[in-house]
Every structure is written in C-alpha cells, then in structure tokens.
Design an enzyme around this catalytic site. Structure first.
Site, short mmCIF file in Angstrom:
data_model
loop_
_atom_site.label_atom_id
_atom_site.label_comp_id
_atom_site.label_asym_id
_atom_site.label_seq_id
_atom_site.Cartn_x
_atom_site.Cartn_y
_atom_site.Cartn_z
CE LYS A 196 -2.34 0.72 3.71
NZ LYS A 196 -2.42 1.91 4.53
NE ARG A 271 -5.81 3.72 12.01
CZ ARG A 271 -4.93 2.86 11.53
NH1 ARG A 271 -5.23 1.58 11.45
NH2 ARG A 271 -3.74 3.26 11.14
NE ARG A 310 7.71 -7.84 4.89
CZ ARG A 310 6.76 -6.88 4.93
NH1 ARG A 310 6.42 -6.23 3.84
NH2 ARG A 310 6.13 -6.61 6.05
NE ARG A 316 8.07 -5.66 9.74
CZ ARG A 316 7.11 -4.93 9.16
NH1 ARG A 316 7.36 -4.27 8.07
NH2 ARG A 316 5.91 -4.90 9.69
NE ARG A 328 1.29 -7.37 10.68
CZ ARG A 328 2.41 -7.73 10.04
NH1 ARG A 328 3.11 -8.76 10.46
NH2 ARG A 328 2.82 -7.04 9.02
#
Ligand code: IMP
Ligand code: MG
Length: 372
Positions: A196, A271, A310, A316, A328
C-alpha cells in the site's frame, strides 16, 4: 486568513489577503497623487456597490484635499456578466471643470467601463481618470483606456472587500476566489504486505495528490510540539486512544495547508465509521467529498506466504510468526469490513485485486481512480 467559505451554493478559497490589498491601494493612491500633484483637488467617484470599501480605503490614504461621491451602475447578477448595464443613479454634483477620478472595484468584460465613459465623457470636466482595484485582462474585450490598475487577476470569480456573489461576501476583509476545480479524494486501504505504501506514493506522484497519512501527521505534530500534538501525546502517554476530535482537527489543519492540490490520498484514516462520518463532514465544509475508497484485495493465504518469506530475510519478528500475521489480517478485515459497508452504501467502494507485481497493481488502481 480564514479557510474555505460558502456563499449561497458556492465555495470560495482564500486568495488575496487584507495586507496585500492595503499595499495595492497605497500604491494606487501614490500613483494618482504623483500624477495629479498636490495642488489638484479631485473629486473621487466610487461606483457602487462594489467599490465602497476600496473607495473608503483609497480616499482615507489620499494626502490632498478632495471630494468624495458615489454613483450606482449595476451590470451584474450571479456569476456571469450579462452584458447589459443599467443607468447611472446618484450623481448630484456639478462636475464642470473638475478633475474626476472614477474608483472601480473590478473591470471584467469592460461593459460597465464603456457605460461609464459614455456618461462621463460628455460632461464638461477638466480631466477624467479611471482607477480600478482589480482587472481581468483575459476577459477585457474593449479598447478603452484604464489609467490605473491595482491587481490584475485571472478570469476567476472573486468576492470580498466590497465584491459580492449575489449579495453576499462584500463584508469580507480578504479576497476569496471561486473554488471550481474538483478534487480527487481517495481513501486507500490495503492489507499488510500488499504494498500500500508503495502504491500510495506512486499514485500521489501520478495524480499530483497529497498523501495524508495519519501516523505521519501525528508524529509531525508531536515533533513540532503543536497544541494538537501536545494534546494527542497526553493521550498516547497514558496509553489511551487519541479521540477522533483531535485526530480530525489535525487532519483538517493539514488539508487546509494544501487547498490548491488535485486531491488527497487518505492513508490509515478513517478507521471507524464515526471517523468516516467526521471526514465527510469536514470535506463537505470545503465543498469536497471522498470520491472513492479503494481497497487492495489480496487472498490471505497468499499474503501470509509472502510475509513469511519476507520474515526469513527481513528479521521483522512480526513477519515470522503465522499466528501473528493472521491476527493482523483479522484486525484489518474487521476494520475494512465496517468501512467497506459505509462507502459501499454510497456507491464508493472499489475493490482492486492486490496480487501481482507493482506495475500491474498500479495499473489496476489507475483504472479505478481515473473514473472517479
Ligand atoms: P464588466 O462590466 O464585465 O467589466 O463587469 C464589471 C462588474 O461586474 C463589476 O463592477 C462587478 O460588479 C462585476 N464583477 C465582475 N467580475 C466580478 C468578480 O469576480 N466578482 C464579483 N463581481 C464581479
Ligand atoms: Mg461594480
């Protein structure tokens, strides 16, 4: 200067501030006085209604003896010059042998000016001069002489400082310009890992939009210790959510900084439904709206795979644990579902397939945004 204002059905944005008007008036006074000289005692004639404020400020600055009068000569209704001009009313002075200086607020097509010349040129005056505060060179159709011009402006309708739109706006200290350009305002959504951020930045450049990321705005306000930033931080420090009212106000301030842009990409906001409603309210105040919520739709399994991949190299920790990743997604889905419904009801929800390479996705997004 104030922000966007609404008069009748139209929106106007700040254009020329009172300070600049004052300078322009002062310069005109100096020019006229220098030409006429200190011994001349002119009669200034303001053309009503538009010039009442300009004339008042002008004569107040004028350093020599002078007379002041007003006449009325109306040619305008609404936003377009109709080309017809009414008769002159209110001239009671004998102008014989006098130095007459006409004070006009604005010269547009020049129809009014032609009428003024028609009338005054046949009077036995000593000399006739014409001063206009505003001039629209692109629309001026006459070959008539204008002695003094304050500010030349493009062919856009203005209000304020005596000038009106159907009766309103004359009392404004500043000049406002009709806001006619339509913005493209987009709410961009996408699940974690859908790229995004990358897309937002590509779209921003392509459409010349301003990328409004609430996270960015928060950090910036807190860094610069603005009043709202300090307030927001006080909530965050306590571990509380920043109330919508504060967030919206920050957002609005940010939007007000760039009223001339082609539009905004809202990222990370709204949101909640109440935030979406608040956003609609504040955009409506500016004659704007959200044109579409564009959401990147990606199959969850695919993204989980991608994120885990990833995670192997990114280091991460939140990319390495499948449960965390799925969480998430769930959070994202719950949030978007509400907003999807909100914008869908208004016919403004656009789902875009978010799988593929960057270029492909950008192309799909552009196809949607081009139609907005
Ligand atoms: P003209 O006869 O077309 O030159 O128009 C002159 C008159 O039109 C002015 O005295 C104003 O009353 C009106 N006018 C022209 N442009 C504007 C504008 O941008 N705002 C407000 N009034 C305007
Ligand atoms: Mg006028």
């Amino acid at each position: 200067m104030k922000q966007i204002i609404k008069l009748h059905d139209k929106f106007f944005k700040p254009y020329i501030g009172a300070d600049k008007l004052k300078q322009a008036v002062k310069r005109l006074v100096d020019e006229v006085y220098n030409d006429l000289g200190e011994d001349e005692e002119p009669i200034f004639i303001g053309i009503l209604n538009g010039s009442f404020m300009f004339a008042a400020d002008f004569v107040r600055e004028y350093p020599a003896n002078c007379e002041v009068s007003f006449v009325k000569l109306a040619s305008y209704e609404g936003l377009n010059s109709k080309g017809k001009v009414n008769e002159l009313v209110g001239l009671s002075e004998d102008l014989t042998g006098k130095t007459v200086v006409i004070l006009e607020d604005i010269i547009d097509t020049g129809n009014t000016l032609a009428k003024i010349y028609d009338i005054f040129e046949h009077l036995p005056v000593k000399q006739l001069k014409l001063v206009t505060l505003f001039f629209k060179p692109d629309v001026f159709k006459k070959s008539l002489h204008i002695d003094y011009i304050g500010i030349s402006i493009p062919d856009k309708f203005i209000v304020g400082y005596g000038l009106d739109y159907d009766g309103f706006g004359r009392n404004l200290k500043d000049i406002y310009q009709l806001k006619d350009s339509k913005m493209k305002n987009i709410v961009l959504f996408g699940p974690p890992g859908a790229g995004k951020g990358t897309q937002a930045s590509l779209l921003k450049d392509y459409y010349n939009l301003i990328h409004i990321s609430t996270g960015e705005i928060f950090r910036c306000n807190i860094r610069e210790k603005t009043e709202l930033g300090i307030l927001a931080k006080s909530y965050m420090d306590k571990g509380d959510l920043v109330p919508d009212k504060v967030t919206i106000e920050m957002l609005e301030k940010q939007v007000d900084k760039d009223l001339d842009v082609a539009g905004f990409i809202f990222d990370g906001f709204p949101r909640t439904k109440s935030q979406a409603e608040a956003l609609d309210v504040f955009l409506a105040k500016k004659g704007e709206q959200i044109d579409g919520m564009v959401a990147l739709e990606v199959e969850e399994d695919e993204l989980v795979k991608r994120l885990l991949e990833r995670g192997k190299t990114s280091g991460r920790p939140d990319d390495q644990n499948e449960t965390k990743i799925r969480n998430r997604f769930n959070e994202y889905k719950t949030k978007t579902e509400i907003l999807k419904e909100y914008y869908d009801k208004q016919g403004k929800y656009y789902g875009v397939v978010g799988l593929g390479n960057i270029d492909e996705i950008t192309r799909r997004l552009k196809k949607v945004i081009d139609q907005l």
